[in-house]
Design an enzyme around this catalytic site. Sequence first.
Site, PDB file in Angstrom:
ATOM      1  N   ASN A   7       0.881  -1.171   0.000  1.00  0.00           N
ATOM      2  CA  ASN A   7       0.000   0.000   0.000  1.00  0.00           C
ATOM      3  C   ASN A   7       0.914   1.214   0.000  1.00  0.00           C
ATOM      4  O   ASN A   7       1.494   1.578   1.021  1.00  0.00           O
ATOM      5  CB  ASN A   7      -0.891  -0.029   1.248  1.00  0.00           C
ATOM      6  N   ARG A  90      -2.593  -1.913  -3.588  1.00  0.00           N
ATOM      7  CA  ARG A  90      -3.846  -1.197  -3.364  1.00  0.00           C
ATOM      8  C   ARG A  90      -3.835   0.028  -4.285  1.00  0.00           C
ATOM      9  O   ARG A  90      -2.886   0.820  -4.248  1.00  0.00           O
ATOM     10  CB  ARG A  90      -3.923  -0.739  -1.918  1.00  0.00           C
ATOM     11  N   HIS A 179     -13.445   2.018  -0.045  1.00  0.00           N
ATOM     12  CA  HIS A 179     -13.372   0.916   0.950  1.00  0.00           C
ATOM     13  C   HIS A 179     -13.937  -0.383   0.373  1.00  0.00           C
ATOM     14  O   HIS A 179     -14.377  -1.257   1.110  1.00  0.00           O
ATOM     15  CB  HIS A 179     -14.181   1.230   2.233  1.00  0.00           C
ATOM     16  N   ARG A 240     -13.481  13.906   8.675  1.00  0.00           N
ATOM     17  CA  ARG A 240     -14.197  14.356   7.471  1.00  0.00           C
ATOM     18  C   ARG A 240     -15.673  14.558   7.771  1.00  0.00           C
ATOM     19  O   ARG A 240     -16.242  13.858   8.596  1.00  0.00           O
ATOM     20  CB  ARG A 240     -14.031  13.332   6.341  1.00  0.00           C
ATOM     21  N   GLU A 386      -7.914  -5.811   4.810  1.00  0.00           N
ATOM     22  CA  GLU A 386      -7.785  -5.405   3.409  1.00  0.00           C
ATOM     23  C   GLU A 386      -6.528  -5.997   2.770  1.00  0.00           C
ATOM     24  O   GLU A 386      -6.531  -6.343   1.595  1.00  0.00           O
ATOM     25  CB  GLU A 386      -7.793  -3.875   3.312  1.00  0.00           C
TER      26      GLU A 386
END
Length: 404
Positions: A7, A90, A179, A240, A386
């Site tokens: 990643n 990713r 996601h 956020r 993930e």
Amino acid sequence: MKILVINSGSSSIKFALYLMPTRDLLASGLVERIGENEGALHFKYDDNKIDIIRRVLNHKDGLEAISEFLLNDQYGIVASEEEIQAVGHRVVHGGEKFHDTVVVDDAVKDTVRELSNLAPLHNPPNLLGIEESEKVFKHAIQVAVFDTAFHQTLPMNAYREPLPPEFYERYGIRKYGFHGTSHSYVAKRAADYLNKDLKECNFITLHLGNGCSATAIKNGRSVDTSLGMTTIGGLMMGTRIGDIDPGVVLHLVEDIGMGTSEVKKLLGKNSGLKGVAGDNDMRELSIRYEQGDESARLAIELYTYRIKKFIGAYMAVVGSPLDAVIFTAGVGENSPLIRRMVCSNLEPLGIQFNYEANESLRSSQEVNELSTTDSLVKVLTVPTNEELEIANESFRMLQHQEAL
Ligand code: ADP
């Protein structure tokens, strides 16, 4: 066979090495502060930890350091480079171009580069990770796994915005969702747990980490999701904002006189839990909440109220009996308080929450059931992974290539 998962961010590279098909995690780590005077390398294997402070010049240097660690005879993780048959990357934004995982070739790299306009902070470092990995792990196939791919099954009524068509056609303004790797992974694990074919499963998956998103899954496919074209909409998150009246943004610019970079910082970094209560760590906020802190109470009430609304909305979207509401990621897996506040008073929707099981659940690598036995809809916690899902996907690509 070993599969490396990468990643690659703008100043850091996270990695994990898996033995496949057994899915054993052999090693993992993080290279951070790339390009700064003092970089940091953190490596783990078995119960061992190695931390090194040294300058990491660039992403190639970082990947070479990872390769040297993995191939170091002293640790015995990988005997020869050929053992690493795939590197799974990713990639945040696949736009409308990628509906599935792909083996990287020049055309894929060109497309990921073109899509940088949709994810300017993410796609360029993701691509850099791929390009440098091709040089460092020469024997491996490079695989791209997109955060957006799982949501490419959204129907048009869910992904289009009510704007004149040219905004979609010329500028690509629509809902893409993110996601996806997490939502897809937990849905598969929940289907296994329920002993059902994923294609017959209807779920609402709640990924509640620093970033948060809800997804409506019908017959195993994503049919709506709360993040849109960017990663700031939908649920309220750590920093956020989530959904807000778009007129507020205009008001901030036109009437309050804020500049666009100030507004961007406000909506992306200084809103959400942090904006309301000054902290985006749910552990801290939960302690403050229990102590009666007013701003922590407000932040958590706003946060959980919005999740509740999405559950109601997505039940209507799925339109068929729901198998489960699934909690995952840092907050979803670990916070009894948040799960309790989200799931309280949902009996009219067929959700009978098991408060006792919820309170006694500690961090777990297993699927856990938090609904009563007579609940029409189950409530589950499913730990997300993930990195493992990217390894699974890379393994699938290798098998596919071998079958050709
Ligand atoms: P990301 O991968 O998006 O950075 P994570 O999935 O790791 O985030 O989730 C981070 C969030 O999980 C943080 O807000 C953290 O406070 C929260 N979290 C982790 N453990 C707990 C816990 N035991 N109780 C409540 N929140 C927790």
